[in-house]
Write a protein that holds these residues in place. Sequence first.
Motif, mmCIF file in Angstrom:
data_model
loop_
_atom_site.group_PDB
_atom_site.id
_atom_site.type_symbol
_atom_site.label_atom_id
_atom_site.label_comp_id
_atom_site.label_asym_id
_atom_site.label_seq_id
_atom_site.Cartn_x
_atom_site.Cartn_y
_atom_site.Cartn_z
ATOM 1 N N LEU A 185 2.725 -30.747 9.345
ATOM 2 C CA LEU A 185 3.754 -30.842 8.322
ATOM 3 C C LEU A 185 5.157 -30.838 8.902
ATOM 4 N N ILE A 186 5.282 -30.450 10.174
ATOM 5 C CA ILE A 186 6.594 -30.369 10.820
ATOM 6 C C ILE A 186 6.625 -31.295 12.034
ATOM 7 N N ASP A 187 7.685 -32.063 12.161
ATOM 8 C CA ASP A 187 7.940 -32.830 13.378
ATOM 9 C C ASP A 187 8.500 -31.850 14.400
ATOM 10 N N GLU A 188 7.665 -31.416 15.342
ATOM 11 C CA GLU A 188 8.064 -30.337 16.244
ATOM 12 C C GLU A 188 9.188 -30.755 17.185
ATOM 13 N N ALA A 189 9.222 -32.009 17.600
ATOM 14 C CA ALA A 189 10.323 -32.469 18.447
ATOM 15 C C ALA A 189 11.645 -32.362 17.686
#
Length: 292
Positions: free
Chosen positions: A213-217
């Motif tokens: 659910l999160i774009d970690e970059a």
Amino acid sequence: MREHGLDPVYSPAAGSRTEDEQRELLKGAIGAIVASEPITRGMLAEATDLRILARSGVGYDSVDTDSAQELGIHVANTPGVNHHAVAELTLALMLNCAKHLTDVIAGTNAGQWPRTAGTELRGKTLGVIGYGPSGKAIAAIGAALGMKVIVGTSHPDTKADPSIEFANVDTVVSAADYLTLHARATGTPIIGADRLAVMKDTAFLINTARGSLIDEAALVDALYHEQIAGAALDVLEAEPMTADDPLRSFDNVWITSHLAGQTVEARECAGLAAAQAVIDALGGKTPTGLIV
């Protein structure tokens, strides 16, 4: 399960299994109850007797459901068995963000006497994305604590506590002091660079749902540029996290090991629900939580 003429075989594993061990896991079984380890097309193709695969949890990202459907294997999960556990860990992570608990405890154990000033949850805005069982549970907890609760969901609840507001996701993201994710995996991140950019620089991002659910970059970049106050994550894009994961370098990021649903009570409920799904499917009934 034995009462229904089934012979359960328990195959615990500490750590990850080898590919050969994975391929042997489902052979000869007509039903299987699995946790979060990957269930691949190769495993399913070799499990020629398998008729039902039950996840002892809510998420099923680790199961190749397309291949299961193609091979005529039912897949079911166990919705609603761990939402209280997930909501409680979410609250714990929020409190840690507000009170700096882990930092203070570490300092005290190291012989210091830190007197770090925390903040109160009361009066803050809790943004909840997703309004399934865990989203509803944390929204109720937030309202009980005196937080302003605003929920982003495609299914607003007209019978919800009147103090809980519903809005579009972008409004929730920009309004929240604590933004917590409780949505299903969608194939693309819900929180990327664009939404991180409109969060308050005093806001915390909390994820006890799905790492995808999160774009970690984008999160790393936002943390580096101090666009948000911090993050508390129980789930990651890749687990377990690697030693060189850049999220490890931030003092304002707290990571737990995908244990939101790992309470004694939730695990018992999940096991019983998964067993019932197997019993129902093999008995010609439609299991609760049927996915394919």
